[in-house]
Motif scaffolding. Structure first.
Motif, PDB file in Angstrom:
ATOM      1  N   SER A 264      44.349  30.078  43.901  1.00  0.00           N
ATOM      2  CA  SER A 264      45.081  31.403  43.299  1.00  0.00           C
ATOM      3  C   SER A 264      46.312  31.110  42.758  1.00  0.00           C
ATOM      4  CB  SER A 264      45.485  32.166  44.610  1.00  0.00           C
ATOM      5  OG  SER A 264      44.613  32.523  45.460  1.00  0.00           O
ATOM      6  N   TYR A 265      46.565  31.719  41.478  1.00  0.00           N
ATOM      7  CA  TYR A 265      47.607  31.505  40.630  1.00  0.00           C
ATOM      8  C   TYR A 265      48.179  32.860  40.342  1.00  0.00           C
ATOM      9  CZ  TYR A 265      44.596  33.671  37.092  1.00  0.00           C
ATOM     10  OH  TYR A 265      43.939  34.706  36.490  1.00  0.00           O
ATOM     11  N   ASP A 266      49.628  32.520  40.045  1.00  0.00           N
ATOM     12  CA  ASP A 266      50.401  33.817  39.596  1.00  0.00           C
ATOM     13  C   ASP A 266      50.300  33.647  38.037  1.00  0.00           C
ATOM     14  OD1 ASP A 266      51.507  34.890  42.006  1.00  0.00           O
ATOM     15  OD2 ASP A 266      52.231  32.928  42.356  1.00  0.00           O
ATOM     16  N   TYR A 267      50.425  32.355  37.672  1.00  0.00           N
ATOM     17  CA  TYR A 267      50.414  32.116  36.200  1.00  0.00           C
ATOM     18  C   TYR A 267      49.307  31.125  35.760  1.00  0.00           C
ATOM     19  CZ  TYR A 267      54.831  34.580  36.336  1.00  0.00           C
ATOM     20  OH  TYR A 267      55.783  35.221  36.639  1.00  0.00           O
ATOM     21  N   LEU A 268      48.503  31.211  34.754  1.00  0.00           N
ATOM     22  CA  LEU A 268      47.456  30.429  34.353  1.00  0.00           C
ATOM     23  C   LEU A 268      47.686  29.973  32.949  1.00  0.00           C
ATOM     24  CD1 LEU A 268      44.686  29.138  35.498  1.00  0.00           C
ATOM     25  CD2 LEU A 268      43.632  31.083  34.340  1.00  0.00           C
TER      26      LEU A 268
ATOM     27  N   GLN B  46      42.913  36.888  40.149  1.00  0.00           N
ATOM     28  CA  GLN B  46      43.766  35.679  39.712  1.00  0.00           C
ATOM     29  C   GLN B  46      43.266  34.344  40.756  1.00  0.00           C
ATOM     30  OE1 GLN B  46      47.741  38.269  38.454  1.00  0.00           O
ATOM     31  NE2 GLN B  46      47.988  36.841  40.010  1.00  0.00           N
TER      32      GLN B  46
ATOM     33  N   ASN C 277      49.759  37.127  32.005  1.00  0.00           N
ATOM     34  CA  ASN C 277      50.219  35.996  32.882  1.00  0.00           C
ATOM     35  C   ASN C 277      49.196  34.823  32.719  1.00  0.00           C
ATOM     36  OD1 ASN C 277      47.931  37.136  33.975  1.00  0.00           O
ATOM     37  ND2 ASN C 277      48.401  36.572  36.087  1.00  0.00           N
ATOM     38  N   ILE C 278      48.410  34.925  31.316  1.00  0.00           N
ATOM     39  CA  ILE C 278      47.364  33.865  31.064  1.00  0.00           C
ATOM     40  C   ILE C 278      47.619  33.345  29.614  1.00  0.00           C
ATOM     41  CG2 ILE C 278      44.950  33.202  30.775  1.00  0.00           C
ATOM     42  CD1 ILE C 278      44.391  35.524  32.576  1.00  0.00           C
TER      43      ILE C 278
ATOM     44  N   ALA D 223      40.168  36.535  36.204  1.00  0.00           N
ATOM     45  CA  ALA D 223      41.502  37.224  35.726  1.00  0.00           C
ATOM     46  C   ALA D 223      42.016  38.328  36.829  1.00  0.00           C
ATOM     47  CB  ALA D 223      41.493  37.407  34.439  1.00  0.00           C
ATOM     48  N   GLU D 224      41.299  38.938  37.173  1.00  0.00           N
ATOM     49  CA  GLU D 224      41.511  40.200  37.963  1.00  0.00           C
ATOM     50  C   GLU D 224      41.924  39.705  39.330  1.00  0.00           C
ATOM     51  OE1 GLU D 224      38.662  43.505  38.331  1.00  0.00           O
ATOM     52  OE2 GLU D 224      38.691  43.498  36.298  1.00  0.00           O
TER      53      GLU D 224
ATOM     54  N   THR E 174      46.641  40.162  28.419  1.00  0.00           N
ATOM     55  CA  THR E 174      47.075  39.589  29.769  1.00  0.00           C
ATOM     56  C   THR E 174      48.533  39.360  29.578  1.00  0.00           C
ATOM     57  OG1 THR E 174      47.011  37.264  29.286  1.00  0.00           O
ATOM     58  CG2 THR E 174      44.866  38.373  29.860  1.00  0.00           C
TER      59      THR E 174
END
Ligand code: FAD
Length: 401
Positions: free
Chosen positions: A100-104, A89, A290-291, A86-87, A288
């Motif tokens: 890689s993600y910006d939003y999960l 991403q 963005n998750i 999560a750190e 969080t």
């Protein structure tokens, strides 16, 4: 400017409905969406018991994901998720790929809960996925084949542990499907024993007296032996041991005593409560920004004491809001708080009858069975509109000819 990347883990009820929502809401170029799932098919979990007994064609229950998503809006990847950081991403896949993600969105579903009962993990059959249900089917046909050689009655004893929603659906399906399987294998159905084992005082205790009585009556008419107030102590390859000292010689124990969240969550380094990811009112994983987590992996508290149950209905309603909130985050708009509206539940007992409750209204018999089909078709409509309903109906008709 770089487009934000939304990564959705799991194409079950939660993940797939979120994907469909995003396909509707996001404007062209607003974000890139990647959906990752272990298999290239989505299975209709609520009908897996039919695969277990071979009463529905595989293609009716396992739908091709590439045919369900719009490839100009969603990139679908077949892959097994092994971890999330999560750190940084990043999502890690078994293949060695890193995404890689910006939003999960975490929508990795459930696992069978065995409560540490000896032998269950090794010898009982869980209704977890398309594959595990197919394993039940192979076990049944294998036992029918072997019975012809050794006439061992334990091969023709099929026990279902758990008399809840899934348990009674499985029992009903066995009662309706086994006569045909026996005929195909040249085994007399009269020699078959179907047994339901439930720890509570009755089957489906949450459905009220009227539906309990109706269900018990249907089980009796199918010659199913129901043991209530009975706990399973252990199980081996050829017997089930009960806490009351009895032993049932039986080679097929189907386990439907409950589920827990996917244990993969334990690796993600995010705080868990009861094995699930606690989410806030907007479905963001607590702590969080963005998750999101939805469905059976999410712990959403309806009030201080009550968590929402692990059902497809919850997962789909959460997915709808999750899709809206992802779009809002990307646009810098306010997020919507999730509110669950229970629309009722219906459990089928074979193809011809069912029991259900909508608010204070209870239903049973053919009307409930029709309602169950309406619910199933409504889901197909969400996934693929009227053309998917038509395609699946024609498929079933063709198989029946
Ligand atoms: P799922 O639908 O389980 O989806 C999870 C997805 O993640 C799956 O596609 C899986 O393959 C994928 N996945 C898992 N691990 C990985 C990994 N490591 N990498 C990549 N992908 C992965 N609910 C109702 O509301 N009504 C019913 O009538 C009903 N009947 C049911 C009958 C049965 C037999 C069962 C077992 C359940 C039933 N449920 C019902 C419950 C319902 O099916 C679940 O609550 C629902 O499926 C949860 O949705 P989800 O999106 O959280 O997970």
């Amino acid at each position: 400017m770089k487009k934000p990347h939304i990564v959705i883990l799991g194409a079950g009820y939660g993940g797939l409905v979120t994907t469909k929502k995003l396909e509707k809401l996001l404007r062209s170029g607003e974000a890139t969406v990647t959906l990752i799932n272990k298999h290239s098919y989505h299975y209709i979990t609520t009908q897996l018991h039919k695969i277990g007994v071979g009463t529905a064609p595989d293609r009716k229950i396992a739908l091709s994901i590439p045919e369900l998503v719009n490839d100009s809006k969603t990139r679908f990847m077949t892959g097994t998720v092994t971890n999330v950081n999560a750190e940084s991403q990043v999502v890690f896949l078994e293949s060695g790929e890193e995404i890689s993600y910006d939003y999960l969105v975490i929508a990795l579903g459930f696992e069978v809960a065995t409560f540490g009962i000896p032998g269950i993990k090794e010898h009982a059959f869980g209704i977890r996925s398309f594959r595990s249900s197919k394993a039940i089917y192979h076990q049944i046909t294998k036992q029918l084949t072997l019975y012809k050689e050794d006439h061992d009655p334990s091969r023709l004893t099929f026990a279902v542990a758990g008399g809840g929603f899934t348990g009674i659906e499985m029992l009903g399906e066995l009662a309706e499907g086994l006569p045909k399987l026996c005929e195909e294998h040249g085994v007399p159905f009269e020699n078959v024993k179907i047994i339901g084992i439930e720890a509570a005082e009755s089957l489906i205790p949450f459905f009220g007296d009227e539906l309990i009585a109706y269900t018990s009556h249907i089980m009796e008419s199918y010659n199913i032996d129901i043991f209530t107030s009975t706990k399973i102590k252990s199980c081996t390859e050829n017997a089930v041991q009960l806490e009351n000292g009895l032993e049932i010689p039986c080679r097929t124990l189907i386990w439907s005593c409950g589920v827990k969240a996917n244990s993969l969550l334990e690796r993600f380094g995010l705080p868990l409560v009861k094995g699930k990811l606690p989410v806030d009112k907007n479905l963001l994983v607590k702590g969080t920004e963005n998750i999101f987590c939805i469905g059976d992996c999410a712990l959403f508290m309806k009030d201080e004491k009550t968590a929402l149950p692990p059902t497809a209905q919850v997962a789909m309603q959460e997915a709808d809001v999750c899709g809206k909130n992802l779009t809002a985050l990307i646009r810098g708009e306010n997020l919507k708080a999730f509110e669950y509206h229970h629309k009722g539940s219906v459990a089928s007992i074979g193809d011809r009858t069912a029991v259900g409750k909508v608010g204070s209204f209870t239903m049973s018999g053919w009307f409930a069975a029709i309602m169950k089909r309406v619910i199933e078709n409504r889901y197909l409509f969400v996934l693929g509109g009227p053309s998917l309903i038509l395609k699946q109906t024609l498929l079933l008709k063709r198989e029946q000819l």
